[in-house]
Design a protein around this motif. Sequence first.
Motif, PDB file in Angstrom:
ATOM      1  N   PHE A 424      11.473  39.196  68.789  1.00  0.00           N
ATOM      2  CA  PHE A 424      10.134  39.712  68.521  1.00  0.00           C
ATOM      3  C   PHE A 424       9.204  38.526  68.315  1.00  0.00           C
ATOM      4  N   ALA A 425       8.179  38.412  69.168  1.00  0.00           N
ATOM      5  CA  ALA A 425       7.288  37.257  69.126  1.00  0.00           C
ATOM      6  C   ALA A 425       5.823  37.636  68.980  1.00  0.00           C
ATOM      7  N   ALA A 426       5.532  38.896  68.715  1.00  0.00           N
ATOM      8  CA  ALA A 426       4.152  39.315  68.516  1.00  0.00           C
ATOM      9  C   ALA A 426       3.648  38.857  67.148  1.00  0.00           C
ATOM     10  N   GLU A 427       2.321  38.808  67.001  1.00  0.00           N
ATOM     11  CA  GLU A 427       1.715  38.275  65.776  1.00  0.00           C
ATOM     12  C   GLU A 427       0.732  39.291  65.194  1.00  0.00           C
ATOM     13  N   PRO A 428       1.228  40.351  64.552  1.00  0.00           N
ATOM     14  CA  PRO A 428       0.344  41.440  64.111  1.00  0.00           C
ATOM     15  C   PRO A 428      -0.635  41.066  63.019  1.00  0.00           C
ATOM     16  N   LEU A 429      -0.387  39.955  62.315  1.00  0.00           N
ATOM     17  CA  LEU A 429      -1.344  39.508  61.299  1.00  0.00           C
ATOM     18  C   LEU A 429      -1.942  38.158  61.656  1.00  0.00           C
ATOM     19  N   GLY A 430      -1.824  37.781  62.921  1.00  0.00           N
ATOM     20  CA  GLY A 430      -2.470  36.559  63.384  1.00  0.00           C
ATOM     21  C   GLY A 430      -1.531  35.388  63.537  1.00  0.00           C
ATOM     22  N   PRO A 431      -2.008  34.291  64.137  1.00  0.00           N
ATOM     23  CA  PRO A 431      -1.144  33.152  64.459  1.00  0.00           C
ATOM     24  C   PRO A 431      -0.677  32.356  63.253  1.00  0.00           C
ATOM     25  N   ASP A 432      -1.391  32.404  62.139  1.00  0.00           N
ATOM     26  CA  ASP A 432      -0.947  31.627  60.974  1.00  0.00           C
ATOM     27  C   ASP A 432       0.413  32.099  60.472  1.00  0.00           C
ATOM     28  N   LEU A 433       0.620  33.411  60.466  1.00  0.00           N
ATOM     29  CA  LEU A 433       1.903  33.953  60.037  1.00  0.00           C
ATOM     30  C   LEU A 433       2.841  34.185  61.208  1.00  0.00           C
ATOM     31  N   GLY A 434       2.305  34.260  62.409  1.00  0.00           N
ATOM     32  CA  GLY A 434       3.139  34.405  63.600  1.00  0.00           C
ATOM     33  C   GLY A 434       3.988  35.662  63.563  1.00  0.00           C
ATOM     34  N   ALA A 435       5.172  35.562  64.164  1.00  0.00           N
ATOM     35  CA  ALA A 435       6.120  36.688  64.189  1.00  0.00           C
ATOM     36  C   ALA A 435       7.012  36.583  62.957  1.00  0.00           C
ATOM     37  N   PHE A 436       6.437  36.849  61.790  1.00  0.00           N
ATOM     38  CA  PHE A 436       7.111  36.645  60.505  1.00  0.00           C
ATOM     39  C   PHE A 436       8.154  37.725  60.237  1.00  0.00           C
ATOM     40  N   HIS A 437       8.941  37.508  59.220  1.00  0.00           N
ATOM     41  CA  HIS A 437       9.982  38.456  58.811  1.00  0.00           C
ATOM     42  C   HIS A 437       9.335  39.783  58.424  1.00  0.00           C
ATOM     43  N   GLY A 438       9.699  40.840  59.139  1.00  0.00           N
ATOM     44  CA  GLY A 438       9.122  42.152  58.882  1.00  0.00           C
ATOM     45  C   GLY A 438       7.920  42.477  59.739  1.00  0.00           C
ATOM     46  N   ALA A 439       7.471  41.533  60.577  1.00  0.00           N
ATOM     47  CA  ALA A 439       6.291  41.804  61.405  1.00  0.00           C
ATOM     48  C   ALA A 439       6.527  42.971  62.343  1.00  0.00           C
ATOM     49  N   ASP A 440       7.756  43.154  62.787  1.00  0.00           N
ATOM     50  CA  ASP A 440       8.056  44.256  63.701  1.00  0.00           C
ATOM     51  C   ASP A 440       7.857  45.615  63.045  1.00  0.00           C
ATOM     52  N   LEU A 441       7.994  45.676  61.708  1.00  0.00           N
ATOM     53  CA  LEU A 441       7.815  46.956  61.019  1.00  0.00           C
ATOM     54  C   LEU A 441       6.370  47.428  61.096  1.00  0.00           C
ATOM     55  N   VAL A 442       5.424  46.498  61.187  1.00  0.00           N
ATOM     56  CA  VAL A 442       4.034  46.889  61.340  1.00  0.00           C
ATOM     57  C   VAL A 442       3.866  47.721  62.611  1.00  0.00           C
ATOM     58  N   LEU A 443       4.698  47.442  63.616  1.00  0.00           N
ATOM     59  CA  LEU A 443       4.600  48.152  64.882  1.00  0.00           C
ATOM     60  C   LEU A 443       5.444  49.420  64.890  1.00  0.00           C
ATOM     61  N   VAL A 444       6.728  49.340  64.507  1.00  0.00           N
ATOM     62  CA  VAL A 444       7.588  50.525  64.621  1.00  0.00           C
ATOM     63  C   VAL A 444       7.220  51.601  63.602  1.00  0.00           C
ATOM     64  N   PHE A 445       6.515  51.226  62.529  1.00  0.00           N
ATOM     65  CA  PHE A 445       5.992  52.214  61.600  1.00  0.00           C
ATOM     66  C   PHE A 445       4.515  52.504  61.879  1.00  0.00           C
ATOM     67  N   ASP A 446       4.043  52.060  63.045  1.00  0.00           N
ATOM     68  CA  ASP A 446       2.718  52.408  63.562  1.00  0.00           C
ATOM     69  C   ASP A 446       1.612  52.115  62.560  1.00  0.00           C
ATOM     70  N   ALA A 447       1.636  50.893  61.985  1.00  0.00           N
ATOM     71  CA  ALA A 447       0.669  50.526  60.955  1.00  0.00           C
ATOM     72  C   ALA A 447      -0.391  49.558  61.457  1.00  0.00           C
ATOM     73  N   LEU A 448      -0.529  49.405  62.772  1.00  0.00           N
ATOM     74  CA  LEU A 448      -1.515  48.461  63.291  1.00  0.00           C
ATOM     75  C   LEU A 448      -2.932  48.836  62.870  1.00  0.00           C
ATOM     76  N   GLU A 449      -3.278  50.113  62.951  1.00  0.00           N
ATOM     77  CA  GLU A 449      -4.624  50.521  62.557  1.00  0.00           C
ATOM     78  C   GLU A 449      -4.838  50.324  61.069  1.00  0.00           C
ATOM     79  N   ARG A 450      -3.822  50.627  60.275  1.00  0.00           N
ATOM     80  CA  ARG A 450      -3.966  50.474  58.823  1.00  0.00           C
ATOM     81  C   ARG A 450      -4.210  49.025  58.428  1.00  0.00           C
ATOM     82  N   THR A 451      -3.591  48.085  59.155  1.00  0.00           N
ATOM     83  CA  THR A 451      -3.779  46.673  58.846  1.00  0.00           C
ATOM     84  C   THR A 451      -4.943  46.059  59.614  1.00  0.00           C
ATOM     85  N   GLY A 452      -5.659  46.883  60.393  1.00  0.00           N
ATOM     86  CA  GLY A 452      -6.827  46.404  61.101  1.00  0.00           C
ATOM     87  C   GLY A 452      -6.525  45.514  62.288  1.00  0.00           C
ATOM     88  N   ASN A 453      -5.374  45.744  62.941  1.00  0.00           N
ATOM     89  CA  ASN A 453      -4.960  44.860  64.030  1.00  0.00           C
ATOM     90  C   ASN A 453      -4.540  45.627  65.274  1.00  0.00           C
TER      91      ASN A 453
END
Length: 522
Positions: A424-453
């Motif tokens: 998993f190499a996506a950056e849901p909270l931006g490049p500073d944090l990159g593909a951090f531990h748990g970043a995939d959960l932002v996607l599989v739990f469909d939280a992109l809109e909630r986090t503004g991304n």
Amino acid sequence: MTGPDLMYTVDINDGRLRGGPLPGGGALFAGIPFAAPPVGPLRLRPPQPPQPWSDVRDATEFRPAPPQRLPALLAGTGSGAGSGEGDSATTSMVEAVAGGAGAHDEDCLYLNVWTPELSGRRPVLVWIYGGGFDSGSAGLPSTDGAALSRLTGAVVVAANYRVGALGFLHLAELGGPGWAGSSNLGLQDQAMALRWVRDNIAAFGGDPGNITVAGESAGAFSIGSLLAAPAAGGTFHRAILSSGSTGRVFAADTGTAIAADLLAKLGLDTVDELADVPVERILDVQTSVIDTDIGRRNLPGGRSWGVVLDGTVLPRDPQAAVADGAAAGIGLLVGANRDEMRMFQAMQGAAYVPTDEPALLAEMEQAGVTEPARLLAGYRQRSPEADLATLRTLFLTDAVYRRPASALAAAQTAAGGSAHTYLFAAEPLGPDLGAFHGADLVLVFDALERTGNATPELIKVRDDLAGAWARFAATGDPGWAPYDPDARQNTRQFGGAGEMVTEPPADEAAAAWATASEAVKP
């Protein structure tokens, strides 16, 4: 009963349940007991069957989470001080990964079912939450099973399991014969929940012959142990391990030492006295007997809550069991995030930074690296501008997550089983944090809109990843070739540049790792 009531009423082995509708269709059945309350004489004991009921049981409300405090890895870190991250980014990061469990209660062994339809025969996803083995919950906000079901089309189940000392205190040696079964209680809870799913899921529109267990971090490491746990045998057909593997199991003597230190902190002379200690007092001291640094707790010699190689609940080292074919009949989908440790680097700030280069080289030796200077040079080639903290992040990401993921897949393949891998190499909270531990959960739990991304690029990654999980759960084939450790481009990448990558990477750092001694368990 009226028509709508009948629509959300099901009969299971223990009685009748009444659930509620989900927005957009489907139903939620929440707070279903799969074991007796682990309180009183059942505290720190293996899970027992629940009591059946005769009336219709309301199943429309989530039950409290297991007893917990702030995760040990977050305790004392502040809000990312010294990390360079803004308050909002750090807050979003912690919410995305740790979630927060809200209310908690020792009476916690309940599960939740989210189903698109009651009359179907859909694939089943059983979600095991992460949280460092000392936090987490099967309900909101930690686990959004409705989102996972909506994205995959599967019937989703999530069960609470005991965490921290109440879930992973190893008492088998310290307490004498009467405590022989009191080890890996959280793992035993998970196995009992899986047996419940096998026996009852057809009533919710799920296929008991097509069950996939999935989890992230501590949940994925739990699955790595469930692959070798007799109590979980025959309860699932496939497994998705996100940021976890078979590589985090503590020796029994480590578990015993942690238990002895906990008793000392509580001022107790015997294990039996634990039954009368207020739960809040146990929570007060449980973090003080383990390591809170992400490296120390996961490398050989570390101490943390988690699975113990006790010889009974877990009779064999899981990686060795997989290598011998114990899980050959279970399809594996094993994933890691490209920048796993960047989250901990951000949250722990100055405490995360090695004191100097020799300290980082010593930590590499602790991990079994025989040529640490060569490994460090390899990481500098990967990231020429990296400071010591970032070099530690590269090293620990490989040591704890990425390399063990590849090793599990390679062992499964060599044993004649099926394994697919992804990065998993996506950056849901931006490049500073990159593909951090748990970043995939932002996607599989469909939280992109909630986090503004919710950018078009991230929405596509979300759909690609969820689609791969859905295909794997349905058929065992996520959409790319099985893992071949000797092949280039052997791993699917979600986000980043290129659809396929090579894991481990074909570079000097990987060459240095190849000479490392066999990993010693923590």
